[in-house]
Structure formats: structure tokens, C-alpha cells
Design an enzyme around this catalytic site. Structure first.
Site, short mmCIF file in Angstrom:
data_model
loop_
_atom_site.label_atom_id
_atom_site.label_comp_id
_atom_site.label_asym_id
_atom_site.label_seq_id
_atom_site.Cartn_x
_atom_site.Cartn_y
_atom_site.Cartn_z
N MET A 40 0.82 -1.20 0.00
CA MET A 40 0.00 0.00 0.00
C MET A 40 0.86 1.26 0.00
O MET A 40 2.07 1.22 0.22
CB MET A 40 -0.92 -0.01 1.22
CG MET A 40 -1.85 -1.22 1.27
SD MET A 40 -2.94 -1.26 2.71
CE MET A 40 -4.13 0.02 2.26
N HIS A 41 0.22 2.40 -0.27
CA HIS A 41 0.75 3.75 -0.08
C HIS A 41 1.79 4.18 -1.10
O HIS A 41 2.20 5.33 -1.10
CB HIS A 41 1.38 3.92 1.32
CG HIS A 41 0.62 3.31 2.44
ND1 HIS A 41 -0.72 3.57 2.64
CD2 HIS A 41 1.00 2.46 3.43
CE1 HIS A 41 -1.13 2.89 3.72
NE2 HIS A 41 -0.11 2.21 4.21
N ASP A 96 -2.61 -4.72 0.63
CA ASP A 96 -2.22 -5.98 1.26
C ASP A 96 -2.60 -6.06 2.73
O ASP A 96 -3.01 -7.13 3.22
CB ASP A 96 -0.73 -6.25 1.06
CG ASP A 96 0.19 -5.16 1.59
OD1 ASP A 96 -0.30 -4.14 2.14
OD2 ASP A 96 1.43 -5.31 1.46
#
Length: 492
Positions: free
Chosen positions: A79-80, A239
Site C-alpha cells: 500500500m501507499h 495488502d
């Protein structure tokens, strides 16, 4: 026989699995790729390395299906990350990753523009943390204006693989939640906040629910990957969220721990909930009307990987586990702080540093290996205690564990002893987000009625009970662990 494909775009590699309608894993593959650290605290990867890893993995998996028909594809992903694309949909620079710590200044600017933390929480119900995508975009705007000017769209890591498979620029609600610019309550982009920080809504792709279709495999991608053209592709999930789906944890009452590169402690919520002081990460879940609460540490299995690579002396992970297993609980008093790239929950300190404390001349490699494993467990217990304090509904009488680290019997025993709770694995749990991605694909294409039915495939397949004799040792070590960060903070 029908099957679905789950693709997990991780930090250390891309995992691809094929899952049959009865839940059996028919074929799997993991392909690794490089991680770049141009400066301390910076982490980057090449998006095309992800694609090449996915192609290799998909070719391996599709070749091992034995005639099964692929009826759906979906994704999990780190992520991110910030994947900035130009008007030709090519990356303008390396992706800046989830554990990159360069953006504290920009995160502070976003929080101030929102009216401070209380104002920010009204927009997103989450703090703006250095790992989140929003601060990375502002960092690029301020520090690489030529790249920012070239950027037409910003997407997340798994969504780059979606684009290469389908030609569609789309994300979904759980991953969008981790940008720091998403209205988690109303499940839409936080337009007012985006405008206040000087960005434009057009930078962000369309956002759908996790089980919605987001296109089909294109002819060119079919030729590269072995997936037939026209196979439908579904939203997927970040995730940290979709791993809990793969563990069957959609509702409260059970807590999951994911031992991936990062560590996640998570639980489903009965509905939307406010996030006082932003102490937790509260994101949209993978089913409509579902939300997840969790806390993420930055270096879980990543700590053990670092130890293996830097100090392991050529020993395999199995050898290190054996050496660690020969050392009694508590590592002879040796403590490890796993803050290798700063720390997110529960410290929220990008400047935090890792450390070994309590060295003596009688200690060998096994003490260090065991201390690393125990230190990661202590960090996860720290997160769990914060979550339990903030939301009593999340307290659990068991821990369900997933991710690559879940394969280690020694690590599972440490978790059981430190939490003093039974630690259980479920079928597919060691595969992390890729199994959750396959369940989402199957729910989307109708292989299973819905996501709740799909999650019934995550059946218990192992249990590790706590050893009562270790409780006192670990309680004392944990108390020391909690005192180490505040004692050393001045030196970071």
C-alpha cells in the site's frame, strides 16, 4: 474445472497463485525484484520490475494449471506507494514506497491545511503518516517540479499491474484509504482536502469496491502472461486489508497478525467507527459496508531478512531458526528494537532507529536471531495493546497469523507465548494477500456467491498453544522493551 488468479505485488517480490472453486491452490510462484535505497530512510522500486515479476509468475502459474479454466483475476499489493504516470501512462520516476520516510514536512503541511488533526480526521478519519501517498505527491511537487509537471495520474502499486493487464486506470476502496486523501466514511476521494493541499482531483483514478470488475485481460497482456484475453479483472485490495480477507477476518471478535515485510495487527469492525486522535488506521474493507481497523509496523519479516542478509554469515533462515531455537525464551536478556526504517504504529516516528540492547560476551548468533524474532513479536504486542485500549470490541481470545513469517513454527510459538493466546493458522494464510486476492476475484466473478462465502475457505489448519512457563520471562522482557524507545528517543 474453474479457477481464479491472485497476484500480490509485494515489496520483496510478486507472488502469483491459482485457486480452484473448492479452495485448493493449484499452482503458485514467487518472483523477486530489487529494492533501491538512494538515501537513508528512502525506499523506491521500478514499476516495470513489478510487471516483469508478475509476467514471470503468471507464465509459471498458467503453465501449471493442468487444463483448469481461469475465470477471474485480482490483486493484492503493497500500500501507499506513489506511481506517477505521464500522459503516455509511463512512470515518470521510480515508485516511492510505503516505508519511505522523506515526507514528514509535507505530511505536516497537509495536516495544517486541513485545520489540524481534528480537521484532518473529519476528511479522512486517519492521520497523515509519512508512508502515505499524499505526502509523496507534495514532496514530488516541491522537490521534483519537472516530474510533477509530467504527471497526469498517480496510482498505487497493484494498480500499475492492473493497467498493464487491462489498459484501465482504476483503484479500489481499501488501497485508496491508505493514500491519506480518501474519505473512508463515505468511500470516495476527499475532494475538499485534495483542493486545500493544492492538488487536483484529476490526478486520482476512478475508485470502485474491491469485488467490482475493472476491465478484462487485453490481447497484448495475454500474449505476455498466458492468461487468455477477455478474462475479467477485479478490484482487489491493499495488502494489509486483503490479507485479513484471506484469513477470514471480516467481522469483529478475532484478531489477525500478518508477518510480511511489514507487520499488521488487524480486525474487522461491525460498521464504520470514528478514530479518536487517529490512533489507529481505519480503512475500507473488501466488501461493501465493511471497514477494518489495524496498526502497521514497518519491519517485521523485513527485520529477519535484514539480519539474514547483513549478519547471518551465509546461514539459511532454517539454520537461523535452529540457532534461535537453541536459546531459551528471552534471549538471555538481549532486546531488539525493529525500527529499521522509522516506525509507524504505535510510535508514528519516522526518525526512530533500530537497536540491540543488553549484549554480553557469552552471546552468539542464536541470541541475536532469537532477539530479532522476539523484538518483532513485542512490537506487534505493542500495537495490539494500543488497539485494545482504543476499541475494546477488537479484543480477541486468539491470534490468526498469516504471511511468510507464519511458516516458522518457532515464530508462531513466540507469538503464542508473548500474547499468551492460542495462535492459529488457516488454509492459505502463509500466502498472504495473494490468497485474499483470489477470494476477491472468485466473489467478483461468481465462483462463490459473495466474499463471505469465499472466506469460509480459510479453514483452520494449525494451532500453537502458549507455553505457560515462558509467560513470566516474556512479560519482564516486554516491560523492558516498552521502556527502550522513550529512553533512546533523544539519540534518534
Amino acid at each position: 474445472m474453474n479457477c481464479v488468479i491472485g497476484i500480490d505485488v509485494g515489496t520483496s517480490g510478486c507472488k502469483v497463485i491459482a485457486v480452484a472453486a473448492d479452495g485448493r491452490i493449484l499452482s503458485e510462484s514467487t518472483e523477486t525484484y530489487p529494492l533501491y535505497q538512494p538515501q537513508p530512510g528512502w525506499t523506491e522500486q521500478e514499476p516495470d520490475d513489478w510487471w516483469e515479476g508478475a509476467v514471470r509468475g503468471l507464465r509459471t502459474v498458467t503453465a501449471g494449471l493442468g487444463g483448469a479454466t481461469i475465470v477471474g483475476v485480482s490483486f493484492s499489493g503493497q500500500m501507499h506507494g506513489m506511481v506517477a504516470l505521464d500522459k503516455e501512462k509511463r512512470p515518470v520516476r521510480r515508485a516511492i514506497l510505503w516505508n519511505d520516510q522523506r515526507t514528514q514536512k509535507q505530511c505536516d503541511q497537509i495536516t495544517e491545511a486541513a485545520g489540524g488533526l481534528p480537521g484532518l480526521l473529519t476528511y479522512t478519519n486517519n492521520m497523515m503518516l509519512t508512508g502515505y501517498t499524499g505526502g509523496k505527491i507534495l514532496w514530488m511537487k516541491e522537490n521534483e517540479p519537472e516530474n510533477y509537471e509530467k504527471t497526469e495520474t498517480v496510482i498505487l502499486p497493484k494498480d500499475y499491474i492492473r493497467y498493464r493487464l487491462t489498459g484501465e486506470l482504476v483503484t479500489e476502496v481499501s488501497d485508496a484509504s491508505g493514500t491519506g486523501l480518501y474519505d473512508v466514511k463515505n468511500r470516495c476521494w476527499a475532494k475538499g482536502l485534495i483542493e486545500k493541499v493544492g492538488l487536483h482531483e484529476s490526478l486520482f483514478p476512478a475508485c470502485v469496491e474491491s469485488t467490482e470488475q475493472t476491465g478484462c485481460v487485453a490481447e497484448a497482456a495475454a500474449a505476455e502472461t498466458g492468461i487468455p484475453a477477455g478474462v475479467p479483472v477485479y478490484g482487489g485490495g491493499g495488502d494489509a486489508v486483503i490479507s485479513t480477507t484471506g484469513m477470514g477476518l471480516a467481522v469483529p471478535g478475532r484478531v489477525g497478525v500478518t508477518l510480511g515485510t511489514s507487520g499488521v495487527v488487524a480486525s474487522g469492525l461491525p460498521g464504520y467507527a470514528d478514530n479518536p486522535e487517529g490512533r489507529l488506521q481505519l480503512f475500507c474493507g473488501n466488501a461493501p459496508g465493511r471497514w477494518m481497523a489495524f496498526g502497521c509496523t514497518l519491519a517485521a519479516a523485513g527485520s529477519y531478512q535484514w539480519f539474514h542478509d547483513a549478519l547471518g554469515g551465509g546461514d539459511s533462515f532454517r539454520d537461523l531458526d535452529r540457532l534461535a531455537g537453541e536459546v531459551p525464551a528471552g534471549s538471555g536478556g538481549l532486546l531488539y528494537l525493529p525500527y529499521l526504517t522509522g516506525e509507524r504504529c504505535p510510535l508514528f516516528d519516522p526518525e526512530a532507529k533500530g537497536a540491540f540492547l543488553g549484549l554480553s560476551s557469552v552471546m552468539g548468533k542464536g541470541h541475536f536471531a532469537r532477539a530479532v524474532l522476539e523484538g518483532v513479536c513485542f512490537s506487534l504486542k505493542h500495537v495490539y495493546d494500543r488497539i485494545a485500549d482504543a476499541s475494546p470490541t477488537i479484543v480477541s481470545n486468539e491470534i490468526v497469523v498469516a504471511g511468510g513469517g507464519a511458516k516458522s513454527p518457532l515464530w508462531r510459538q513466540m507469538l503464542a507465548d508473548i500474547f499468551q493466546l492460542p495462535v492459529r493458522t488457516v488454509y492459505g494464510s502463509a500466502l498472504g494477500g495473494s490468497f485474499g486476492a483470489a477470494l476477491v476475484a472468485g466473489a467478483g466473478c461468481g465462483l462463490w456467491q459473495d466474499l463471505e462465502e469465499a472466506m469460509k475457505l480459510a479453514k483452520p489448519d494449525g494451532e500453537t498453544l502458549p507455553i505457560p512457563e515462558n509467560a513470566g520471562v516474556y512479560r519482564a522482557q516486554y516491560e523492558k522493551y516498552l521502556q527502550m524507545y522513550p529512553a533512546l528517543k533523544w539519540s534518534f
